[in-house]
Scaffold this motif. Sequence first.
Motif, PDB file in Angstrom:
ATOM      1  N   LYS A   7       0.866  -1.184   0.000  1.00 26.47           N
ATOM      2  CA  LYS A   7       0.000   0.000   0.000  1.00 26.47           C
ATOM      3  C   LYS A   7       0.900   1.231   0.000  1.00 26.47           C
ATOM      4  CE  LYS A   7      -2.322   3.482   1.936  1.00 26.47           C
ATOM      5  NZ  LYS A   7      -1.935   4.597   2.813  1.00 26.47           N
ATOM      6  N   GLY A 155      -8.214   8.428   5.154  1.00 23.51           N
ATOM      7  CA  GLY A 155      -7.176   7.451   5.503  1.00 23.51           C
ATOM      8  C   GLY A 155      -7.583   6.016   5.178  1.00 23.51           C
ATOM      9  N   ASP A 158      -5.597   2.495   3.796  1.00 22.73           N
ATOM     10  CA  ASP A 158      -4.973   1.481   4.651  1.00 22.73           C
ATOM     11  C   ASP A 158      -5.929   0.303   4.802  1.00 22.73           C
ATOM     12  OD1 ASP A 158      -2.847   3.186   5.140  1.00 22.73           O
ATOM     13  OD2 ASP A 158      -3.670   3.933   7.028  1.00 22.73           O
TER      14      ASP A 158
HETATM   15 MG    MG Z   1      -2.787   7.468   5.474  1.00 23.64          MG
END
Ligand code: MG
Length: 423
Positions: A7, A155, A158
């Motif tokens: 990632k 975010g 992830d």
């Molecule tokens: Mg992040």
Amino acid sequence: MALIVHKYGGTSMGSTERIRNVAKRVAKWVRAGHQLVVVPSAMSGETNRLLGLAKELSPEKLGPDALRELDAIAATGEQVSVGLLALALQAEGLGAVSYGGWQVPIQTDSAFTKARIASIDDTRVRADLAAGKVVIITGFQGIDPDGHVTTLGRGGSDTSAVAVAAAMKAHECLIYTDVDGVYTTDPRIVPEAQRLSTISFEEMLEMASLGSKVLQIRSVEFAGKYRVPLRVLSSFTPWDIDIIEEARSGTLITFEEDEKMEQAVVSGIAFNRDEAKITVMGVPDKPGIAYQILGPVADANIDIDVIIQNVSHDGKTDFSFTVHRNDYAKTLDLLTNTVAPATGALQVLGDPKICKVSIVGIGMRSHVGVASTMFRTLSEEGINIQMISTSEIKTSVVIDEKYMELAVRALHKAFGLDAAATA
Ligand code: MG
Ligand code: ASP
């Protein structure tokens, strides 16, 4: 040969030059004989830019229709990233194909802007891998049962990466980011902070939920649930460093606690400026009062964190709790105009200028006096504690925001986490 998920965060994808570096790094892993699925974020700043544009045109109060559009807009950032990375990999001479979440598909629920992954169908991805291709899947986005594009919350890439790794039973999920691992605290506040070579999954979960920004909390939950081996490492090492060295770098999130037995009682200090405090003064102290106050808050879909109820005086008590700062105005309004009249509270007070500082460590289970060391350290700095909450492996305090950095530094030192102390 192993199946590995990489990632890459927004900074790592921040320019075409950096994307070329990502492609070179991925190519190194492929040439070492591994199958690679890559989940990139949008280029840095892009999601903010897109949501900024949306904000200029959206109504004050966002209804479900507007939230749907926000996701349609925000998801384009990752769409661009995967296409660019596929091109860069093809230019490296590798077979590569990019997919949006809906093409895989990554099925989610319909909670726009904070959707949860329900399932991932890996048939297509496996076929591409078998054909020798690198598969690049958008982070952050999915598709709901009605075919609408959703996003997983800020975010969220992830979580996409860990979920893909879980669904495909990947050997490891490597989270490449702009820091080289998980630190005892944020090195921008405490320069003496140290990188942890391992951290237990439970500690990581606490750190993420208490404000450490390294991983989205849901990704850690996912890793725990499906026991996905997860490593946080830097994407700023030269792409051609030795692959074995790279595979051992950063911080590994472990499920074994034994290795950590000899380590510090406290593993890290987390902090969070995103909360606000609300106090309801002088409510009648009778059964059901907590529910009468917090029920409507929960019904409004507002998360509550630390809660305190005081001992009562003359049949009345004070009740305080914290909420995310984004929900502060809404909660204050709800309490003042609806809950206070219904409960007969005397007054509702709010304070958005607070912060929460927490110490985290699985060693706290087996050691006494950890919390008292924390309180003593804060008192020596003259910092007043407004609220306290504890769990088996953490103690959090709510204090005035202006003392946050001082508190974090003092605690980092007091628990022997400064680099010099443990070197
Ligand atoms: Mg992040
Ligand atoms: N691009 C999204 C964000 O900025 C998702 C991610 O980067 O993880 O929040």
